[in-house]
Design an enzyme around this catalytic site. Structure first.
Site, PDB file in Angstrom:
ATOM      1  NE  ARG A 124      30.807  43.899  30.709  1.00  0.00           N
ATOM      2  CZ  ARG A 124      32.022  43.527  31.072  1.00  0.00           C
ATOM      3  NH1 ARG A 124      33.090  44.173  30.626  1.00  0.00           N
ATOM      4  NH2 ARG A 124      32.188  42.507  31.877  1.00  0.00           N
ATOM      5  CD  GLU A 163      35.002  38.249  29.049  1.00  0.00           C
ATOM      6  OE1 GLU A 163      34.001  38.663  29.641  1.00  0.00           O
ATOM      7  OE2 GLU A 163      36.000  37.806  29.648  1.00  0.00           O
ATOM      8  CD  GLU A 320      39.230  40.511  29.719  1.00  0.00           C
ATOM      9  OE1 GLU A 320      38.695  40.225  30.810  1.00  0.00           O
ATOM     10  OE2 GLU A 320      38.607  41.018  28.787  1.00  0.00           O
ATOM     11  CD  GLU A 368      34.834  45.566  34.800  1.00  0.00           C
ATOM     12  OE1 GLU A 368      34.463  44.390  34.748  1.00  0.00           O
ATOM     13  OE2 GLU A 368      35.483  46.129  33.913  1.00  0.00           O
ATOM     14  CE  LYS A 369      33.904  53.176  42.837  1.00  0.00           C
ATOM     15  NZ  LYS A 369      32.652  52.715  42.191  1.00  0.00           N
ATOM     16  CG  HIS A 371      38.848  43.668  38.076  1.00  0.00           C
ATOM     17  ND1 HIS A 371      40.125  43.389  37.637  1.00  0.00           N
ATOM     18  CD2 HIS A 371      38.112  42.571  37.808  1.00  0.00           C
ATOM     19  CE1 HIS A 371      40.143  42.169  37.125  1.00  0.00           C
ATOM     20  NE2 HIS A 371      38.935  41.653  37.224  1.00  0.00           N
TER      21      HIS A 371
HETATM   22  C1  GAL Z   1      35.793  40.348  31.633  1.00  0.00           C
HETATM   23  C2  GAL Z   1      35.636  41.499  30.674  1.00  0.00           C
HETATM   24  C3  GAL Z   1      36.444  42.703  31.094  1.00  0.00           C
HETATM   25  C4  GAL Z   1      36.301  42.936  32.568  1.00  0.00           C
HETATM   26  C5  GAL Z   1      36.766  41.712  33.297  1.00  0.00           C
HETATM   27  C6  GAL Z   1      36.736  41.887  34.807  1.00  0.00           C
HETATM   28  O1  GAL Z   1      34.612  39.603  31.669  1.00  0.00           O
HETATM   29  O2  GAL Z   1      35.984  41.148  29.367  1.00  0.00           O
HETATM   30  O3  GAL Z   1      35.998  43.813  30.355  1.00  0.00           O
HETATM   31  O4  GAL Z   1      34.969  43.192  32.843  1.00  0.00           O
HETATM   32  O5  GAL Z   1      35.928  40.649  32.965  1.00  0.00           O
HETATM   33  O6  GAL Z   1      36.982  40.702  35.482  1.00  0.00           O
END
Ligand code: GAL
Length: 694
Positions: A124, A163, A320, A368-369, A371
């Site tokens: 990305r 971000e 986040e 990110e599965k 996470h």
């Molecule tokens: C951030 C991002 C999210 C996700 C998250 C995971 O950097 O904005 O999309 O990737 O980290 O920790």
């Protein structure tokens, strides 16, 4: 309150008639799931107390499947569904990750590294911040989205990109080279001025035409330091420029909808000078992930505190953080019981009026599965979801806090991106120096003493504080030197450290001896730096151990008091720590690295001299992180247990318990006990009586 008048403040546009509240939610990525799941999502969101979600962050490829086709039908349905269930939307502009058709048609949008490698699509954020092609495609999408959802009742805020700069801040492409030259022309106006600022007489670098100037690409030896510093400034500005370009489209179409973007004030993420970005958004947002290690929780508090400083003490949005493990560290630890709530509420204590997670539902596929999320793979019957729901209820109980501001602490730590960037350049006395770590160590020392300290950008008004700690304040232009000098002459107490005051805004050394711009104020003179090798230590005469850095310090003003001397090594007998009384204030200098534990000892003495004391009862000092917000009616004390043991809070000022996180104190442990990793929020209506003696 610390306020920065240039920071705008328009908060989330809650639905008409909504009572003041804290926001609660997540990134919501419904495009990863079949439609049947969406209904279940909104039902569970209601159950968890979710009030707002960030939507469409990575939806570009779904919204615009080909250059000339658009598909908003699914997003219309999601927006409607959320609205029907009373959930507001922080709608992303969806420009964070360009779709494959765009990078295929226009590979010239792809960023290039310092060593000339292309960053290909497949992850990305594969776009050049300065690409005019990318910009025009992104703005076209923003225009479409803003026009389509301008009057949608769920739209509560705009979330620009995502971000910005997470993966693409330093782009060395030809687009970047062209934009860098324009940025330099604007800054220096003439080549003569640039040649002087960059010190190009050194190594035959004199430029005779603007076209000769490049980003600091991989070179045969150390690139020009001022070129490096300017490239960092330019790269931050280039992303800010992108932010502003998207914002202008939004403001034209939806002037009443507030605009934000999620900053990344955390860990060693350093590319963006957010102090300079805050004025460009209607409210500040931040993402934070815990970085494991002995100072993990201190770092969370430090980052949240700095975000508050950037936001001028006003409320901000935690866009986040994680319910439990992340997926991008070498080993990704799950959170312990109580940590989910404590981590969230620490941010609220530091001014967050909305708390959100990445992400709502844990992905079944994709990078990110693993996470964590609010609804984990195990589903809503899980401990994580129960914690998520409890946090929703706790935040609802904290509604009275919404809109309150930071109550300024008497002490502050000064944070400066220019110093961060320049102090860690190559070709310096030591490559081991870590700017943010030194600042964090001082913050840990404050936490150990139970004394509140704000973290504020170097451009802030210092007049509300009595003590300023400015660690490794390396870049000190004349204007900053004057503000610090005025602060001390006005009765303030300044503490600064090794490698401070050394260079001006062009990274030119202030001549005549170190610490340059602060030499006279501190009443010391340093002829030479004497950094230590990795693992090397020297002793001070007070028993402390010094690492990283020593200096040949001489006290030059007769009133300077030597608080500690080097006891061995080449500097033996010389001052290591000094303090110069100046009128009712003082200026202290710490010429070496002491680390958090020893700094606490030193800082305790310095704070005593300044009359700054802990607001916590003695038993809670070091164990509890206290943050205080206030409005015209009351003060709100957030007390977070930093330890895995219960903490006795007897002796706190009287206040009404507004909320308490779980686990609640064990039976019989008493209402004044704070559970391991627990948080207590008190409302002190009279502004807070002083702590009772314990
Ligand atoms: C951030 C991002 C999210 C996700 C998250 C995971 O950097 O904005 O999309 O990737 O980290 O920790």
């Amino acid at each position: 309150m610390t306020t920065n008048p240039s920071v705008q403040h328009r908060w989330i546009r809650w639905p008409e008639g909504a009572t003041p509240r804290l926001g609660y939610g997540a990134d919501y990525n419904p495009e990863q799931w079949p439609r049947e799941v969406w209904r279940e999502d909104v039902r569970l969101m209601r159950e968890a107390g979710v009030t707002i979600v960030s939507l469409a962050i990575f939806s570009w490829a779904r919204l615009q499947p080909t250059p000339d086709t658009w598909d908003f039908a699914w997003l219309d349905q999601v927006m409607d569904l959320l609205h029907e269930h009373g959930i507001a939307v922080d709608l992303a502009t969806a420009t964070a990750s360009p779709p494959p058709w765009l990078s295929t048609l226009h590979p010239e949008i792809l960023p290039v590294t310092r060593t000339g490698e292309t960053l290909w699509p497949g992850a990305r954020q594969h776009w050049r911040p300065t690409s005019p092609v990318f910009r025009s495609h992104a703005l076209r999408l923003v225009d479409k989205l803003a026009t389509r959802y301008a009057t949608h009742p769920a739209l509560a805020a705009w979330h620009i990109s995502n971000e910005l700069g997470c993966h693409n801040v330093h782009d060395y492409s030809d687009d970047a080279a062209g934009a860098f030259r324009l940025w330099l022309r604007d800054r220096y106006r003439s080549l003569d001025t640039l040649n002087h600022a960059w010190g190009t007489s050194f190594w035959s670098q004199h430029y005779s035409a603007w076209e000769q100037i490049l980003p600091p690409r991989l070179a045969a030896s150390h690139p020009n330091p001022t070129q490096q510093l300017d490239f960092k400034r330019f790269s931050s500005d280039a992303l800010r420029d992108h932010l502003c370009a998207e914002r202008e489209v939004l403001r034209r179409i939806t002037p009443d909808v507030p605009v934000t973007t999620n900053f990344m004030v955390m860990g060693e993420t350093r590319g963006m000078d957010y102090a300079g970005w805050a004025a460009e958004v209607d409210f500040v947002s931040n993402d934070h992930y815990v970085h494991p290690g002995p100072q993990a929780l201190d770092e969370l508090s430090f980052s949240a505190n700095l975000v508050s400083g950037i936001a001028g003490g006003r409320p901000w949005y935690l866009m986040e953080h994680s319910t439990s493990a992340v997926n991008w560290q070498p080993v990704n630890r799950a959170k312990l019981p109580g940590e989910l709530a404590r981590d969230s509420l620490l941010h609220v204590g530091h001014g967050a009026d909305a708390v959100a997670f990445f992400q709502w539902r844990q992905s079944a596929a994709g990078a990110e599965k693993y996470h964590s999320a609010m609804v984990p793979h195990a589903g809503a019957g899980s401990e994580v979801f129960r914690d998520v729901t409890r946090l929703g209820a706790t935040l609802a109980a904290l509604a009275p806090v919404a809109g309150s501001v930071r109550k300024a602490a008497r002490a502050a730590i000064v944070f400066d991106w220019d110093s961060w960037w320049a102090a860690e350049h190559d070709s310096h006395p030591s490559e081991l120096l870590r700017y943010r770590q030194e600042a964090l160590d001082w913050y840990s020392a404050f936490l150990a003493l139970g004394v509140r300290a704000d973290v504020v950008p170097a451009g802030s008004d210092f007049s509300g504080h009595d003590v300023l700690v400015a660690p490794v304040l390396h870049v000190v232009p004349a204007e900053l030197a004057k503000r610090l000098t005025d602060f001390v002459h006005g009765g303030g107490h300044l503490v600064t450290t090794y490698f401070s005051g050394i260079v001006d805004e062009n990274d030119h050394v202030h001549l005549g001896g170190y610490p340059g711009a602060l030499r006279e104020l501190l009443g010391v003179q340093v002829e030479e730096f004497a950094p230590l090798s990795d693992g090397e230590q020297v002793r001070l005469d007070n028993g402390d151990t010094a690492t990283l850095w020593t200096e040949a310090v001489t006290a030059t003003a007769p009133e300077v008091r030597v608080l500690a001397r080097y006891a061995d090594g080449p500097q033996a007998g010389r001052p290591a720590v000094t303090r110069r009384p100046v009128a009712a204030g003082s200026a202290a200098y710490v010429s070496t690295r002491l680390g958090p534990r020893q700094l606490a000892g030193l800082l305790g003495g310095l704070l005593d001299s300044a009359g700054v004391v802990s607001e916590l009862p003695a038993a809670a000092r070091g164990r509890v992180d206290l943050t205080v917000r206030r409005d015209e009616r009351a003060e709100y004390w957030f007390l977070a247990n930093r330890t895995d043991e219960p903490v006795d809070l007897a002796g706190l000022p009287d206040g009404e318990v507004l909320a308490r996180s779980w686990p609640t104190p064990a039976d019989g442990s008493g209402a004044e006990n704070l559970a391991p990793r627990g948080v207590l929020v008190l409302r002190l209506s009279d502004g807070g009586a002083p702590p009772r003696p314990v």
